[in-house]
Enzyme design. Structure first.
Site, PDB file in Angstrom:
ATOM      1  CG  HIS A  54      -2.257   0.514   1.244  1.00  0.00           C
ATOM      2  ND1 HIS A  54      -2.731   1.110   0.252  1.00  0.00           N
ATOM      3  CD2 HIS A  54      -1.464   2.363   1.941  1.00  0.00           C
ATOM      4  CE1 HIS A  54      -3.793   2.046   0.488  1.00  0.00           C
ATOM      5  NE2 HIS A  54      -3.497   3.006   1.394  1.00  0.00           N
ATOM      6  CG  HIS A  56      -1.676   6.734  -0.530  1.00  0.00           C
ATOM      7  ND1 HIS A  56      -2.878   6.318  -1.706  1.00  0.00           N
ATOM      8  CD2 HIS A  56      -1.980   6.319   0.410  1.00  0.00           C
ATOM      9  CE1 HIS A  56      -3.542   5.597  -0.499  1.00  0.00           C
ATOM     10  NE2 HIS A  56      -3.121   6.424   0.624  1.00  0.00           N
ATOM     11  CD  GLN A  59      -0.335  10.393   1.212  1.00  0.00           C
ATOM     12  OE1 GLN A  59      -0.193   9.430   1.914  1.00  0.00           O
ATOM     13  NE2 GLN A  59      -1.713   9.942   0.731  1.00  0.00           N
ATOM     14  CG  HIS A 230      -8.066   3.586   2.383  1.00  0.00           C
ATOM     15  ND1 HIS A 230      -7.856   4.591   1.648  1.00  0.00           N
ATOM     16  CD2 HIS A 230      -6.536   3.654   2.335  1.00  0.00           C
ATOM     17  CE1 HIS A 230      -6.546   5.339   0.749  1.00  0.00           C
ATOM     18  NE2 HIS A 230      -5.658   4.162   1.712  1.00  0.00           N
ATOM     19  CD  GLU A 233      -6.118   5.142   8.025  1.00  0.00           C
ATOM     20  OE1 GLU A 233      -7.015   5.654   7.152  1.00  0.00           O
ATOM     21  OE2 GLU A 233      -4.950   5.535   7.935  1.00  0.00           O
ATOM     22  CG  HIS A 267      -5.182   1.447   7.101  1.00  0.00           C
ATOM     23  ND1 HIS A 267      -4.279   2.049   7.616  1.00  0.00           N
ATOM     24  CD2 HIS A 267      -5.893   2.408   6.318  1.00  0.00           C
ATOM     25  CE1 HIS A 267      -4.154   2.632   6.212  1.00  0.00           C
ATOM     26  NE2 HIS A 267      -4.746   3.476   5.832  1.00  0.00           N
ATOM     27  CG  ASP A 318      -0.643   4.457   4.217  1.00  0.00           C
ATOM     28  OD1 ASP A 318      -1.482   5.812   2.987  1.00  0.00           O
ATOM     29  OD2 ASP A 318      -1.616   4.637   5.142  1.00  0.00           O
TER      30      ASP A 318
HETATM   31  C1  NGQ Z   1      -5.638   9.073   1.520  1.00  0.00           C
HETATM   32  N1  NGQ Z   1      -4.975   7.835   3.517  1.00  0.00           N
HETATM   33  O1  NGQ Z   1      -5.959   7.836   0.761  1.00  0.00           O
HETATM   34  O2  NGQ Z   1      -4.416   8.781   0.783  1.00  0.00           O
HETATM   35  C2  NGQ Z   1      -5.722   8.127   2.688  1.00  0.00           C
HETATM   36  C3  NGQ Z   1      -6.562  10.196   3.348  1.00  0.00           C
HETATM   37  C4  NGQ Z   1      -8.905  10.021   3.515  1.00  0.00           C
HETATM   38  C5  NGQ Z   1      -4.808   7.328   4.506  1.00  0.00           C
HETATM   39  N2  NGQ Z   1      -6.191   6.671   5.075  1.00  0.00           N
HETATM   40  C6  NGQ Z   1      -7.487  10.100   2.448  1.00  0.00           C
HETATM   41  N3  NGQ Z   1      -3.585   6.728   5.920  1.00  0.00           N
HETATM   42  O3  NGQ Z   1      -8.546   8.373   3.625  1.00  0.00           O
HETATM   43  O4  NGQ Z   1      -9.726   9.788   3.884  1.00  0.00           O
HETATM   44 ZN    ZN Z   2      -3.954   4.457   1.868  1.00  0.00          ZN
END
Ligand code: NGQ
Ligand code: ZN
Length: 451
Positions: A54, A56, A59, A230, A233, A267, A318
């Site tokens: 996982h 992104h 980031q 997701h 979490e 998660h 992540d």
């Molecule tokens: C994301 N990251 O998509 O990058 C998410 C944040 C969300 C994590 N959940 C955005 N760690 O979940 O709305």
């Molecule tokens: Zn994520």
């Protein structure tokens, strides 16, 4: 190519004086207890590469930029606002530059395949680019440049909360309806077509971002490839799900969807015993991202009970706030120790190595979640390999599983020597072979982004 190493962790355990032959990216022969031949490339310690289930990638560019206290209480949700702000101006070149750096760092730490949960699709105004999958192309270019194995997971994102609320301004670049997602998915498949051993799954972002009907439609598009989501979490997310539906997120998902071994629940932090057992029974993989979960203040997944019951897990980097394969495993174990005030909680029995069990679990679960099941170093498997700096004084007197325990609990990425993906050496002496060009492009991208 032939490699010879003093100690290798093969699919059936540790062997000494091992020669591994590689043909067209795959392991074609393994001999143990042999002397090196003059043409063998010699190494000390050889292990399989780990899957990073996982990421992104973009980031990585904001690591360290959300660690300053705000006016009120900081949380996952205030971090998310900072993240939305960071992506506001990111373009395809910037995406490619950041992803290449992140993937180079992943390889340098011992990850050889990444599951890219990719949701930044559209232009800065929220309109799709003329080339609808141009951001997926940027990800593919970064994978190509670094050589990391890619499981691309184009993300379906349509709403801002449970029950299908309208998306917010910060989410405009992520948004699609089913029809446009279909074309994006085609574009993503084209984007990875030229890569070695890449594949495309699907990712409904979360139960907040997709309705029940959309979830069903998107999961059906996977056609057997991995489905990632997701889930559960944050506690406010669990509470909002209960307020909306009367059920908790994992409970809701299992009530309405056929969740099987092709699913990865990312998660799944806040679950009841019943939900935990449902996940174990389904054969789905839980995607744990211990460093990010700690950084974002998510909470602790009940890993000990889950693993004892036979649950499958893998690890992911992540948010990429830190990229280090074995640091993820270490924190996974340490979270349990801090919570339960015990030690060796994720070992599989008396006298058994915790590090080896973590590594074995993450190798199997990560491979399953990325659509490339692996048993490690064995004939027929891709030559995704990591050698460690066996000459480092730290490894003196270590052999067998103690090497894994030492790397995981006392070492980290600095002990990685070489990394091969599909038989191609991408990291030598701890450094990606194309680091200089990747670094230069990354610096350029940051200069533009913060100009
Ligand atoms: C994301 N990251 O998509 O990058 C998410 C944040 C969300 C994590 N959940 C955005 N760690 O979940 O709305
Ligand atoms: Zn994520």
């Amino acid at each position: 190519m032939t490699l010879w190493c003093e100690q290798a962790w093969l699919a059936d355990g540790w062997h000494e004086n091992v020669r591994i032959s590689v043909d067209r990216g795959r392991i074609s022969a393994i001999e143990s207890g042999v002397h090196p031949a003059p043409t063998d490339e010699r190494h000390a310690i050889l292990l399989p590469g780990l899957p990073n289930l996982h990421s992104h990638a973009f980031q990585r560019g904001m690591a360290g930029l959300a660690e300053r206290a705000g006016d009120g209480d900081d949380s996952f949700w205030t971090w998310r606002e900072a993240m939305y702000h960071f992506v506001d101006r990111l373009d395809p070149d910037g995406m490619r530059a950041i992803a290449a750096l992140a993937y180079a760092e992943m390889l340098e730490s011992g990850f050889t395949r990444v599951g890219e949960f990719h949701y930044l699709h559209h232009g800065v105004d929220g309109q799709p680019y003329n080339e609808v999958a141009i951001m997926a192309q940027a990800i593919a270019a970064a994978a190509d440049e670094t050589g990391i194995g890619l499981t691309l997971l184009p993300v379906f994102y349509a709403h801002s909360g449970f029950g299908g609320g309208a998306p917010t301004h910060g989410q405009r670049r992520f948004i699609n309806d089913i029809a446009r997602f279909q074309s994006l998915l085609h574009g993503a498949r084209d984007a990875v077509a030229g890569l070695d051993d890449a594949l495309v799954g699907v990712a409904p972002h979360s139960l907040r971002a997709a309705t029940a009907d959309e979830l069903t439609a998107v999961a059906a598009m996977a056609k057997g490839a991995p489905v990632h989501i997701h889930i559960a979490e944050q506690m406010p997310e669990v509470e909002a799900c209960i307020a909306w539906s009367g059920a908790r997120p994992v409970e809701w998902l299992y009530d309405r969807t056929e969740v099987g071994p092709d699913w990865c629940l990312v998660h799944a932090t806040h679950i009841t015993e019943a939900e935990r057992r449902a996940i174990v029974r389904s054969g789905a993989v839980v995607g744990l991202c211990p460093i990010t979960e700690a950084n974002l203040g998510d909470g602790l997944f009940p890993a000990r009970a889950f693993v004892e019951e036979g649950g499958r897990f893998g690890v992911g980097s992540d948010s990429n706030v830190e990229i280090d394969a074995v640091a993820e495993l270490r924190l996974l174990e340490y979270g349990q120790r801090l919570d339960q005030r015990g030690r060796n909680l994720l070992s599989d029995g008396a006298g058994r190595s915790t590090g080896a069990n973590l590594f074995r679990g993450a190798l199997a679960g990560g491979g399953q979640a990325l659509g490339r099941p692996s048993c490690g170093i064995a004939v027929g498997e891709p030559a995704d390999l990591v050698s460690l700096k066996g000459a480092d004084p730290y490894f003196a007197g270590r052999s067998g599983d103690t090497i894994l325990d030492s790397w995981i609990f006392g070492g980290g990425a600095r002990l990685v020597d070489c990394v091969w993906r599909s038989g191609v050496k991408q990291v030598a002496d701890g450094r990606h072979v194309r680091r200089a060009a990747i670094d230069a492009r990354y610096r350029d991208a940051m200069r533009k982004l913060f100009a």
